[in-house]
Design a protein around this motif. Structure first.
Motif, PDB file in Angstrom:
ATOM      1  N   HIS A  52       0.839  -1.194   0.000  1.00  0.00           N
ATOM      2  CA  HIS A  52       0.000   0.000   0.000  1.00  0.00           C
ATOM      3  C   HIS A  52       0.875   1.245   0.000  1.00  0.00           C
ATOM      4  CE1 HIS A  52      -3.185  -2.623   2.235  1.00  0.00           C
ATOM      5  NE2 HIS A  52      -3.158  -2.857   0.933  1.00  0.00           N
ATOM      6  N   VAL A  75      -6.837   2.997  -6.046  1.00  0.00           N
ATOM      7  CA  VAL A  75      -5.429   3.037  -5.647  1.00  0.00           C
ATOM      8  C   VAL A  75      -4.658   2.018  -6.471  1.00  0.00           C
ATOM      9  CG1 VAL A  75      -5.979   3.734  -3.282  1.00  0.00           C
ATOM     10  CG2 VAL A  75      -5.694   1.303  -3.814  1.00  0.00           C
ATOM     11  N   ASP A  99      -1.390   7.552  -0.658  1.00  0.00           N
ATOM     12  CA  ASP A  99      -2.835   7.496  -0.881  1.00  0.00           C
ATOM     13  C   ASP A  99      -3.625   7.747   0.396  1.00  0.00           C
ATOM     14  OD1 ASP A  99      -2.920   6.932  -3.655  1.00  0.00           O
ATOM     15  OD2 ASP A  99      -2.393   4.841  -3.278  1.00  0.00           O
ATOM     16  N   GLY A 143      -9.627   1.567  -0.225  1.00  0.00           N
ATOM     17  CA  GLY A 143      -8.666   1.783  -1.296  1.00  0.00           C
ATOM     18  C   GLY A 143      -8.776   0.634  -2.270  1.00  0.00           C
TER      19      GLY A 143
END
Length: 247
Positions: free
Chosen positions: A97, A200, A101, A117
């Motif tokens: 990740h 994302v 974001d 996401g």
């Protein structure tokens, strides 16, 4: 990070044997999110995950044995209540990740209680095929109808929870296998919360090996479909006022 001054944000990293990837992840969070709180939940690791986090000056909750992501996140939500954080964002400790974001997730939480996401929302090139994809589409379609909006990635672990969701999840976040993804969304929706998503990009792990082979991943998602059916039969969960949450 640009967030309202009244809002305190906590990034929670559930971590199981991630001492190789964790240093880079924590450095990246510190670089891009200097104003957020960070918590590592050491989920019964057999390696130096806890020591690595502490060397980076990050608070750690050490679970006595491996509870899975659901149990780790419930501990994280309770920590957030105790430390008076308003928002919790779950970020994987394996580097998949992108912390950049996180502000987008937090910004969207101004209009929703839970923000996912999503990997299949027109951003990035992450893709899955075969039984995994079919199972994910069934789950996404079902929960999208409940939410009244399009959700393409209901199994994503990259998600944010606003104040009402934090209070709910501190008490009722599912700790059992598969509960942290599908069932948590159903609990939120049945409690009157709103769920939305942003697109994302998913990155490769920075170190270590994935915990699932393609076959195991397919089995996981088929079991997730079963978990979806079971969770749909459970009773509605009320949201407790903050003063009644026991930590």
């Amino acid at each position: 990070m640009s967030t309202p001054s009244v809002q305190r944000v906590l990034v929670v990293l559930p971590a199981w044997n991630e001492d190789q990837s964790l240093p880079a992840v924590l450095d990246e969070i510190r670089e891009h999110l200097p104003d957020v709180g960070v918590l590592v939940v050491n989920d019964g690791s057999a390696d130096a995950t806890s020591a690595v986090a502490r060397r980076h000056g990050v608070p750690v909750l050490d679970l006595p044995f491996n509870l899975g992501v659901g149990g780790a996140m419930r501990a994280g939500f309770r920590y957030a209540i105790e430390q008076r954080y308003d928002v919790v964002v779950q970020v994987d400790a394996d580097g998949q990740h992108d912390p950049r974001d996180v502000p987008r997730i937090v910004e969207r939480l101004a209009d929703a209680d839970v923000v996912i996401g999503a990997r299949f929302a027109g951003t990035g090139d992450y893709d899955v095929r075969g039984p995994r994809r079919w199972a994910m589409q069934v789950m996404a379609g079902t929960i999208s109808r409940m939410a009244g909006t399009t959700l393409t990635d209901t199994t994503s672990g990259f998600r944010g929870a606003g104040p009402r969701a934090v209070r709910l999840f501190a008490v009722h976040y599912p700790a059992e296998y598969l509960g942290d993804t599908i069932e948590s969304l159903i609990i939120a929706l049945r409690s009157g919360l709103t769920v939305e998503q942003i697109g994302v990009s998913m990155r490769d792990r920075t170190a270590g090996r994935p915990s699932q082979s393609p076959v195991k991943a397919a089995v996981y998602l088929l079991r997730a479909c079963l978990a979806l059916v079971i969770s749909l039969t459970r009773r509605r969960t009320p949201i407790r006022p903050e003063s009644s949450v026991v930590v």
